[in-house]
Design a protein around this motif. Sequence first.
Motif, mmCIF file in Angstrom:
data_model
loop_
_atom_site.group_PDB
_atom_site.id
_atom_site.type_symbol
_atom_site.label_atom_id
_atom_site.label_comp_id
_atom_site.label_asym_id
_atom_site.label_seq_id
_atom_site.Cartn_x
_atom_site.Cartn_y
_atom_site.Cartn_z
ATOM 1 N N PHE A 257 0.743 -1.076 -0.047
ATOM 2 C CA PHE A 257 -0.027 0.205 0.152
ATOM 3 C C PHE A 257 0.892 1.232 0.007
ATOM 4 O O PHE A 257 0.516 2.305 -0.467
ATOM 5 C CB PHE A 257 -0.896 -0.050 1.118
ATOM 6 N N GLY A 258 2.051 1.196 0.714
ATOM 7 C CA GLY A 258 3.018 2.296 0.579
ATOM 8 C C GLY A 258 2.682 3.251 2.057
ATOM 9 O O GLY A 258 3.673 4.097 2.097
ATOM 10 N N LYS A 259 1.714 3.000 2.869
ATOM 11 C CA LYS A 259 1.480 3.862 4.080
ATOM 12 C C LYS A 259 1.334 2.894 4.948
ATOM 13 O O LYS A 259 0.507 1.998 4.970
ATOM 14 C CB LYS A 259 0.743 4.978 3.907
ATOM 15 N N ALA A 260 1.488 3.339 6.451
ATOM 16 C CA ALA A 260 1.304 2.698 7.578
ATOM 17 C C ALA A 260 -0.100 2.665 8.049
ATOM 18 O O ALA A 260 -0.816 1.858 8.546
ATOM 19 C CB ALA A 260 2.336 2.764 9.004
ATOM 20 N N GLU A 261 -0.790 3.928 7.766
ATOM 21 C CA GLU A 261 -2.038 4.365 8.239
ATOM 22 C C GLU A 261 -2.966 4.977 6.931
ATOM 23 O O GLU A 261 -1.972 5.725 6.078
ATOM 24 C CB GLU A 261 -2.106 5.194 9.345
ATOM 25 N N ALA A 262 -4.058 4.665 6.914
ATOM 26 C CA ALA A 262 -4.825 5.544 5.633
ATOM 27 C C ALA A 262 -6.429 5.597 6.094
ATOM 28 O O ALA A 262 -6.783 4.625 6.864
ATOM 29 C CB ALA A 262 -4.513 4.758 4.115
ATOM 30 N N SER A 263 -7.260 6.378 5.451
ATOM 31 C CA SER A 263 -8.737 6.213 5.575
ATOM 32 C C SER A 263 -9.274 5.170 4.802
ATOM 33 O O SER A 263 -8.660 4.545 3.838
ATOM 34 C CB SER A 263 -8.923 7.692 4.981
ATOM 35 N N LEU A 264 -10.486 5.170 5.145
ATOM 36 C CA LEU A 264 -11.293 4.143 4.420
ATOM 37 C C LEU A 264 -11.304 4.335 3.009
ATOM 38 O O LEU A 264 -11.167 3.404 2.287
ATOM 39 C CB LEU A 264 -12.603 3.829 4.756
ATOM 40 N N GLU A 265 -11.620 5.685 2.642
ATOM 41 C CA GLU A 265 -11.733 6.134 1.164
ATOM 42 C C GLU A 265 -10.513 5.595 0.496
ATOM 43 O O GLU A 265 -10.334 5.081 -0.567
ATOM 44 C CB GLU A 265 -11.795 7.329 0.962
ATOM 45 N N ASP A 266 -9.035 5.822 1.049
ATOM 46 C CA ASP A 266 -7.926 5.361 0.369
ATOM 47 C C ASP A 266 -7.652 4.049 0.289
ATOM 48 O O ASP A 266 -7.311 3.579 -0.682
ATOM 49 C CB ASP A 266 -6.865 6.109 1.327
ATOM 50 N N VAL A 267 -8.067 3.229 1.346
ATOM 51 C CA VAL A 267 -7.980 1.884 1.402
ATOM 52 C C VAL A 267 -8.959 1.241 0.034
ATOM 53 O O VAL A 267 -8.323 0.350 -0.595
ATOM 54 C CB VAL A 267 -8.344 1.317 2.457
ATOM 55 N N LEU A 268 -10.068 1.678 -0.110
ATOM 56 C CA LEU A 268 -10.964 1.358 -1.130
ATOM 57 C C LEU A 268 -10.494 1.523 -2.477
ATOM 58 O O LEU A 268 -10.468 0.824 -3.463
ATOM 59 C CB LEU A 268 -12.513 1.910 -0.699
ATOM 60 N N ALA A 269 -10.052 2.836 -2.559
ATOM 61 C CA ALA A 269 -9.565 3.255 -3.869
ATOM 62 C C ALA A 269 -8.266 2.366 -4.139
ATOM 63 O O ALA A 269 -8.062 2.161 -5.407
ATOM 64 C CB ALA A 269 -9.118 4.788 -3.525
ATOM 65 N N TYR A 270 -7.553 2.072 -3.396
ATOM 66 C CA TYR A 270 -6.297 1.006 -3.676
ATOM 67 C C TYR A 270 -6.712 -0.241 -4.064
ATOM 68 O O TYR A 270 -6.358 -0.810 -4.760
ATOM 69 C CB TYR A 270 -5.450 1.095 -2.462
#
Length: 567
Positions: free
Chosen positions: A26-39
């Motif tokens: 993913f590239g980041k240790a933490e992210a928002s739900l929107e960023d995870v779904l987009a990934y």
Amino acid sequence: MDVVPELTILNGSLHGPFNTSGLPHFGKAEASLEDVLAYLEHTYCGHVSVETAQLQSLEEREWFTDRFEELKKESFSPEERRQLARLMLESQEFDHFLGTKFATVKRYGGEGAESMMGFFYELFRLAAYSGVTDVIMGMPHRGRLNLLTGLLQFPPELMFRKMRGLSEFPENSPSIGDVLSHLTSSVDLDFGAGHPLHVTMLPNPSHLEAINPVTQGKTRGRQQVKQEGDYSRESNAQPGDKVICLQVHGDASFSGQGIVPETFTLSNLPHFRVGGSIHLIVNNQVGYTTPSERGRSSLYCSDVGKMVGCAVIHVNGDDAEEVLRATRLAVEYQRRFRKDVIVDLLCYRQWGHNELDEPFFTNPAMYKIIRSRKSIPDSYADMLISEGLMTEEERAEIKSSHYSMLNERLANMTLYSPPPPTCRAAGATWWSLRPASRPGTPARPRPSCSTWGPSLWKSPRRSSCTATWRRHTCRPDFRSWRREPSWTGPRLKRWRLVHFCAKGSTFESAGRMLVVAPSASGTPWWCARTPTTCTSPSTTSSQNRRASWRCVTVPCQRRPCWGLSTG
């Protein structure tokens, strides 16, 4: 998110940030739900996706998803992309050339599926660099000629001879040919891996999937010859270290022919396994004239492979670079786990089942879309031109040079001499085979009935089956017999003897065609097909007239003739 309503509920009720340790790329240790779904949507909802739920171990599933996500981030070098464009443009130009010069020939071209040329090139290259020395492949007719004259270096002159109605063998050869779409090749390819890669394309019958067990069986035989895998003396050897199996299928035949699940059933058994086959389904979404929704009950044509937990990769053939990623994933999975893997290449068929069919008659909606779109090679070349990796002049040069080469080979066709058929290649197992005798050559005389008839009743000497033979000779059901239509006479029957003894025993000669006829004394006599008057002393004159055969009376030495019925 529209397809999975649960995600919409989560998106409105959960708030980040979230730990993304389960997404190593993913590239980041933490992210928002929107960023995870987009990934996840970018990774799994694009032009390539995978099915992993049917994999039998957690290790396989984790490796497959992890490597898949990693490949999505990898890019291709400019040279790799230009090479891919060249392969597809040359395949397209080959079809255009045949469409111009041989307009009435059924060539089963690869138009609409040109990205499979990138699949073959990448598979061969990766196999060579992973230590593989031999690839045994079976392939149906769709795109077969494109691959033969392209990567497999089949002489175009020989193919043109076949299209003009000439034989692929020399004029003085007793061999006979096959149809155009069954031509084959066996060639060494050099990818700079330090050793050649030998690719063997087997002759494929028109019953498309019939080649599958043959391909797998030849792979197993080649492994035995090379003493690798199960035949190696090394403790860490695995099947497929040096020889791998490649099977190419059509979507309709893969889900419709029973030999496919039969071959899958054998694929992991001892004495049959080859270390996992790589399967490519050229899925043009129509079988002859039948659309997929009327040709199978499952969602995907690849669902047959799930019976053995086969990994499946679906890829859109319009995206040639994603096809390369799918190929890399399939090859790496096979090399790591030595199991079957399927690449489902979703593409289309530019013309009908062959170039003489009009698909608008049976699938008008589909072909209205197909005829209005630009070809895959031209679309990919346009993308490279827009990025500055190729020029219009380079694309025109690739097309014109390949067309000129084919035109030159066509002009030299009349001067081309086909190579003689031979099985005596250097070091070949079948070096002692010879061509069949020419018509008119006197055949070897058949042995007379008296030579081999009595041997049916003698026990074989120094044979491992002697004890078994002696134990069962008095059983009425010792022999299996099949009654067939008579040659002549109401009571004269033809029988074929089915023997069970080991190879090399006396009964090897018992598989000949015999005739069992009645006699007045009840003692049967055996006849060879020799048109002479019957000489059995126990037959009547009417039987002599009915049965014009040379006969020999063989009295039964044990119980009456093992229960043979002579009526």
